[in-house]
Design an enzyme around this catalytic site. Structure first.
Site, PDB file in Angstrom:
ATOM      1  N   LYS A  62       0.839  -1.207   0.000  1.00  0.00           N
ATOM      2  CA  LYS A  62       0.000   0.000   0.000  1.00  0.00           C
ATOM      3  C   LYS A  62       0.869   1.251   0.000  1.00  0.00           C
ATOM      4  O   LYS A  62       0.571   2.229  -0.693  1.00  0.00           O
ATOM      5  CB  LYS A  62      -0.941  -0.008   1.198  1.00  0.00           C
ATOM      6  CG  LYS A  62      -2.005  -1.095   1.108  1.00  0.00           C
ATOM      7  CD  LYS A  62      -2.799  -1.193   2.392  1.00  0.00           C
ATOM      8  CE  LYS A  62      -3.811  -2.331   2.305  1.00  0.00           C
ATOM      9  NZ  LYS A  62      -4.542  -2.506   3.562  1.00  0.00           N
ATOM     10  N   HIS A 104       0.296  -6.511  18.228  1.00  0.00           N
ATOM     11  CA  HIS A 104      -0.690  -7.576  18.381  1.00  0.00           C
ATOM     12  C   HIS A 104      -1.618  -7.298  19.565  1.00  0.00           C
ATOM     13  O   HIS A 104      -1.186  -6.743  20.569  1.00  0.00           O
ATOM     14  CB  HIS A 104      -0.017  -8.916  18.707  1.00  0.00           C
ATOM     15  CG  HIS A 104       1.076  -9.308  17.785  1.00  0.00           C
ATOM     16  ND1 HIS A 104       2.368  -8.897  17.955  1.00  0.00           N
ATOM     17  CD2 HIS A 104       1.070 -10.082  16.686  1.00  0.00           C
ATOM     18  CE1 HIS A 104       3.112  -9.422  16.988  1.00  0.00           C
ATOM     19  NE2 HIS A 104       2.344 -10.133  16.202  1.00  0.00           N
TER      20      HIS A 104
END
Length: 118
Positions: A62, A104
């Site tokens: 991206k 995470h």
């Protein structure tokens, strides 16, 4: 000068489901050196590692503005931990500085990439 910024998020349950259906999926996402690190982890940490690298490589594509395809592939980006455990982009198709952050939670993994041209 910043040349690109990318971010991606991965649901760990979804990644676990993909891994159950395609047990060798890690070989498509990870490079040889990444697989060495992956194989040394516990099952829970393997899932987090794989999801983190997937998210980081998607974020990289991206930032490049290309998506995963001809210019950016899962196999031409290598992200390894340094001696402190921080992820570092060791190989990529970008000619410049690459900054990566992977985080995470119990359910999700998020990764951000910043590309810098000098």
């Amino acid at each position: 000068m910043i040349a690109g910024i990318g971010i991606d998020i991965v649901d760990l349950d979804h990644m676990a489901s993909v891994c159950q259906k395609q047990p060798r999926i890690f070989e498509r996402i990870l490079t040889e050196k990444e697989i060495e690190v992956y194989e040394a982890r516990s099952e829970k940490r393997k899932l987090e590692f794989l999801a983190g690298r997937f998210a980081a490589k998607e974020a990289f594509s991206k930032a490049m503005g290309t998506g995963i395809g001809k210019t950016v592939t899962f196999q031409n980006i290598t992200i390894l931990p340094d001696d402190k455990g921080q992820p570092v982009v060791c190989a990529s198709p970008f000619d410049g500085n690459v900054f990566v952050s992977i985080s995470h939670s119990r359910e999700m993994v998020v990764a951000q990439i910043i590309l810098e041209k000098e």
